[in-house]
Every structure is written in C-alpha cells, then in structure tokens.
Design a protein around this motif. Structure first.
Motif, PDB file in Angstrom:
ATOM      1  N   ALA A   3       2.943 -14.191  -4.797  1.00  0.00           N
ATOM      2  CA  ALA A   3       3.947 -13.485  -3.999  1.00  0.00           C
ATOM      3  C   ALA A   3       5.288 -14.201  -4.149  1.00  0.00           C
ATOM      4  O   ALA A   3       5.345 -15.427  -4.222  1.00  0.00           O
ATOM      5  CB  ALA A   3       3.525 -13.449  -2.537  1.00  0.00           C
ATOM      6  N   LYS A  28      10.822  -0.199  -3.114  1.00  0.00           N
ATOM      7  CA  LYS A  28      10.665   0.235  -1.723  1.00  0.00           C
ATOM      8  C   LYS A  28       9.524  -0.494  -1.024  1.00  0.00           C
ATOM      9  O   LYS A  28       9.587  -0.745   0.158  1.00  0.00           O
ATOM     10  CB  LYS A  28      10.435   1.748  -1.670  1.00  0.00           C
ATOM     11  N   ASP A  29       8.487  -0.830  -1.744  1.00  0.00           N
ATOM     12  CA  ASP A  29       7.318  -1.474  -1.146  1.00  0.00           C
ATOM     13  C   ASP A  29       7.236  -2.967  -1.483  1.00  0.00           C
ATOM     14  O   ASP A  29       6.155  -3.535  -1.544  1.00  0.00           O
ATOM     15  CB  ASP A  29       6.050  -0.761  -1.596  1.00  0.00           C
ATOM     16  N   THR A  31       7.678  -5.808   0.074  1.00  0.00           N
ATOM     17  CA  THR A  31       6.953  -6.723   0.963  1.00  0.00           C
ATOM     18  C   THR A  31       5.458  -6.440   0.992  1.00  0.00           C
ATOM     19  O   THR A  31       4.678  -7.308   1.383  1.00  0.00           O
ATOM     20  CB  THR A  31       7.515  -6.667   2.401  1.00  0.00           C
ATOM     21  N   GLN A  32       5.047  -5.234   0.565  1.00  0.00           N
ATOM     22  CA  GLN A  32       3.623  -4.898   0.533  1.00  0.00           C
ATOM     23  C   GLN A  32       3.063  -4.836  -0.887  1.00  0.00           C
ATOM     24  O   GLN A  32       2.011  -4.247  -1.108  1.00  0.00           O
ATOM     25  CB  GLN A  32       3.376  -3.527   1.203  1.00  0.00           C
ATOM     26  N   ALA A  33       3.731  -5.426  -1.841  1.00  0.00           N
ATOM     27  CA  ALA A  33       3.269  -5.383  -3.236  1.00  0.00           C
ATOM     28  C   ALA A  33       1.864  -5.974  -3.339  1.00  0.00           C
ATOM     29  O   ALA A  33       1.551  -6.973  -2.676  1.00  0.00           O
ATOM     30  CB  ALA A  33       4.231  -6.143  -4.145  1.00  0.00           C
ATOM     31  N   PRO A  34       1.008  -5.384  -4.173  1.00  0.00           N
ATOM     32  CA  PRO A  34      -0.360  -5.904  -4.339  1.00  0.00           C
ATOM     33  C   PRO A  34      -0.384  -7.099  -5.293  1.00  0.00           C
ATOM     34  O   PRO A  34      -0.885  -7.029  -6.411  1.00  0.00           O
ATOM     35  CB  PRO A  34      -1.107  -4.697  -4.917  1.00  0.00           C
ATOM     36  N   TRP A  35       0.157  -8.227  -4.848  1.00  0.00           N
ATOM     37  CA  TRP A  35       0.399  -9.384  -5.701  1.00  0.00           C
ATOM     38  C   TRP A  35      -0.829  -9.812  -6.497  1.00  0.00           C
ATOM     39  O   TRP A  35      -0.723 -10.176  -7.660  1.00  0.00           O
ATOM     40  CB  TRP A  35       0.937 -10.556  -4.875  1.00  0.00           C
TER      41      TRP A  35
END
Length: 167
Positions: A3, A28-29, A31-35
């Motif tokens: 992250a 747009k996403d 902070t919720q990226a699927p790291w």
C-alpha cells in the motif's frame, strides 16, 4: 504491491514535472485499492481520457510513469477484433487494449523520445490474471498458465517497460 500513500505516489513520477504530478487526478478508489492483488497501480485519468498513470515497485523504490493514449481509447478497433496486452497477455475485444506511450525520463524525454506498449485500456492487468476481473470474452482465452507464471510474466514485462522509460 505494498500500500502506498498519496504523498509517495505524487513524488515517484519520473517522466513528468513535479507540478504535473501534484495536479494529477488520483484513481477514484485509491484508498480502497486491492494492494495484495496488484503488481502495479494503474489508472486512467477520469477527467482527461487520453491520460493514464502507472506506479510500480522497482527494487526498493516506487516508479511512476505518466502515459498517453496514442488514439482515442475504444475507438480504434471493432467489436469483432481481438487484441493482446503486452504486460499480461490478456486477450480483449474491441477497445480493451490501447497503444499507450510514455515520454522517457531525463534528457531523452526533453528531446521528445518516448516508448509505447499495447496495454489493457483500464490497466487492470493484475486483476485479469488473478480472475478478479474478466474481459467480454470471459475465460474463453484462458491460456492454462499457472498464476505464478502469469504474475512473473507481468513483472518481467513491466520491469522491461520501466527500464525503457528510465533509459
């Protein structure tokens, strides 16, 4: 991929000015990226459809690359044609693959030198190979290669591309 913070992201670009990196639109996403499922973070600029960005871990640092679509995404090919992504080897129909170019870093980039690759237009290569996202073709073009090999292939192709931008 580990992250990253917005600050890390904005400070790692190698082929645009600090001002451009400061002004770029985050995904747009973000902070919720699927790291855990990403080999690199890639996104299209939702306010400038001809721009995209890619951030990769190279060695112990992050490398960010600003990209441009060579032509309007999704317009170049018809639905019946198929194209192959250079990074992940995913087959897409229509405009699912686009030619993207990156200005080289340093003096070469200042002279206008660039490199290009045919990539998934949404830069979701990592999610396609892990089966987290599917093309319109579904699993019809699954090549039977084990996931570990697919991930290694993305990393090798990504590393080659990053090195060509840095060269």
């Amino acid at each position: 991929m580990r992250a990253i913070t917005e600050r890390d992201l904005r400070s790692c670009f190698v082929n645009c000015s600090k001002g451009d990196a400061k002004r770029l639109n985050l995904p747009k996403d973000f902070t919720q990226a699927p790291w855990d499922d990403l080999d690199f973070l890639g996104w299209r600029d939702h306010k400038a459809p001809d721009r995209a960005f890619l951030v990769a871990e190279t060695g112990d640092r992050l490398t960010g690359i600003a990209l441009r679509f060579a032509s309007a995404p999704g317009k170049a090919r018809g639905f019946n044609s198929t194209s192959l992504c250079s990074f992940c080897q995913t087959v897409h129909t229509g405009g699912g693959v686009a030619l993207m170019s990156a200005r080289r870093s340093g003096d070469a980039g200042k002279r206008g030198d660039s490199v290009g690759q045919y990539l998934c237009a949404d830069l979701a290569c990592s999610l396609y190979v892990r089966g987290k996202k599917q093309t319109l073709l579904g699993d019809a073009h699954n090549d039977g290669v084990p996931l570990e090999e697919k991930v290694a292939r993305i990393r090798a192709n990504l590393d080659t591309f990053v090195a060509s931008v840095l060269a």
